[in-house]
Scaffold this motif. Structure first.
Motif, PDB file in Angstrom:
ATOM      1  N   VAL A  81      27.866  53.089  -4.753  1.00 48.53           N
ATOM      2  CA  VAL A  81      28.751  52.949  -3.101  1.00 48.53           C
ATOM      3  C   VAL A  81      27.320  54.116  -2.424  1.00 48.53           C
ATOM      4  O   VAL A  81      26.634  54.355  -2.945  1.00 48.53           O
ATOM      5  N   THR A  82      27.564  53.309  -1.183  1.00 43.35           N
ATOM      6  CA  THR A  82      26.546  53.399  -0.663  1.00 43.35           C
ATOM      7  C   THR A  82      26.898  53.820   0.935  1.00 43.35           C
ATOM      8  O   THR A  82      27.727  53.556   1.421  1.00 43.35           O
ATOM      9  N   GLY A  83      26.246  55.711   1.421  1.00 45.42           N
ATOM     10  CA  GLY A  83      27.263  55.832   2.806  1.00 45.42           C
ATOM     11  C   GLY A  83      25.042  55.824   3.762  1.00 45.42           C
ATOM     12  O   GLY A  83      24.729  55.668   3.164  1.00 45.42           O
TER      13      GLY A  83
ATOM     14  N   THR B 249      31.143  62.493   0.358  1.00 44.35           N
ATOM     15  CA  THR B 249      31.256  61.683   0.963  1.00 44.35           C
ATOM     16  C   THR B 249      30.265  62.893   2.076  1.00 44.35           C
ATOM     17  O   THR B 249      30.233  63.581   1.502  1.00 44.35           O
TER      18      THR B 249
ATOM     19  N   GLN C 283      22.935  56.259  -1.501  1.00 45.89           N
ATOM     20  CA  GLN C 283      23.986  55.823  -2.262  1.00 45.89           C
ATOM     21  C   GLN C 283      24.444  57.479  -2.728  1.00 45.89           C
ATOM     22  O   GLN C 283      24.027  57.667  -2.646  1.00 45.89           O
TER      23      GLN C 283
ATOM     24  N   TYR D 200      30.713  53.736   4.398  1.00 46.10           N
ATOM     25  CA  TYR D 200      30.397  53.645   3.107  1.00 46.10           C
ATOM     26  C   TYR D 200      31.135  51.991   2.288  1.00 46.10           C
ATOM     27  O   TYR D 200      32.043  51.530   2.374  1.00 46.10           O
TER      28      TYR D 200
END
Length: 122
Positions: free
Chosen positions: A77-79, A98, A83, A104
């Motif tokens: 999961v990358t925002g 978050t 990551q 994301y």
């Protein structure tokens, strides 16, 4: 290398990176939540993995839940700030926190080609 060549080379590199990022994001399925709902879902083809994009706020709990009978794995999961790590709270559910407002990306792979996943945000 003179200044003109250096500029053209730099321009080429930056343009290539931008096009690659656009191509990657273009292959992702955007998950939208129905008005008044905290959750969205996807059922379909997971052959080769499936990439999703969700628009989230800062300091929210984001939940990825396997709703099929197949084994699934959240690969990453990358925002906006990079990551983020998740916490497994059961065989079928992972919670993330978050770090910033923005898009994301989540990559999910499944043991079967057809699968279902649910994403909730609180």
């Amino acid at each position: 290398m003179n200044r003109k060549q250096l500029f053209l080379y730099s321009f080429f590199i930056v343009t290539s990176i931008m096009l690659a990022a656009t191509a990657i994001a273009g292959n992702a399925t955007r998950i939208q939540f129905a008005k008044g709902s905290y959750c969205g879902s996807y059922s379909g083809n997971f052959a080769g993995g499936k990439q999703f994009v969700l628009r989230l706020g800062r300091d929210q709990t984001f939940i990825s839940r396997n709703t099929s009978n197949s084994n699934q794995l959240d690969v990453y999961v990358t925002g906006p700030t990079g990551q983020i790590a998740g916490e497994s709270v059961g065989n079928n559910e992972i919670h993330y926190r978050t770090t910033a407002k923005g898009d994301y990306e989540i990559m999910v792979i499944s043991a079967s080609n057809f699968s279902s996943v649910e994403f909730c945000v609180y």
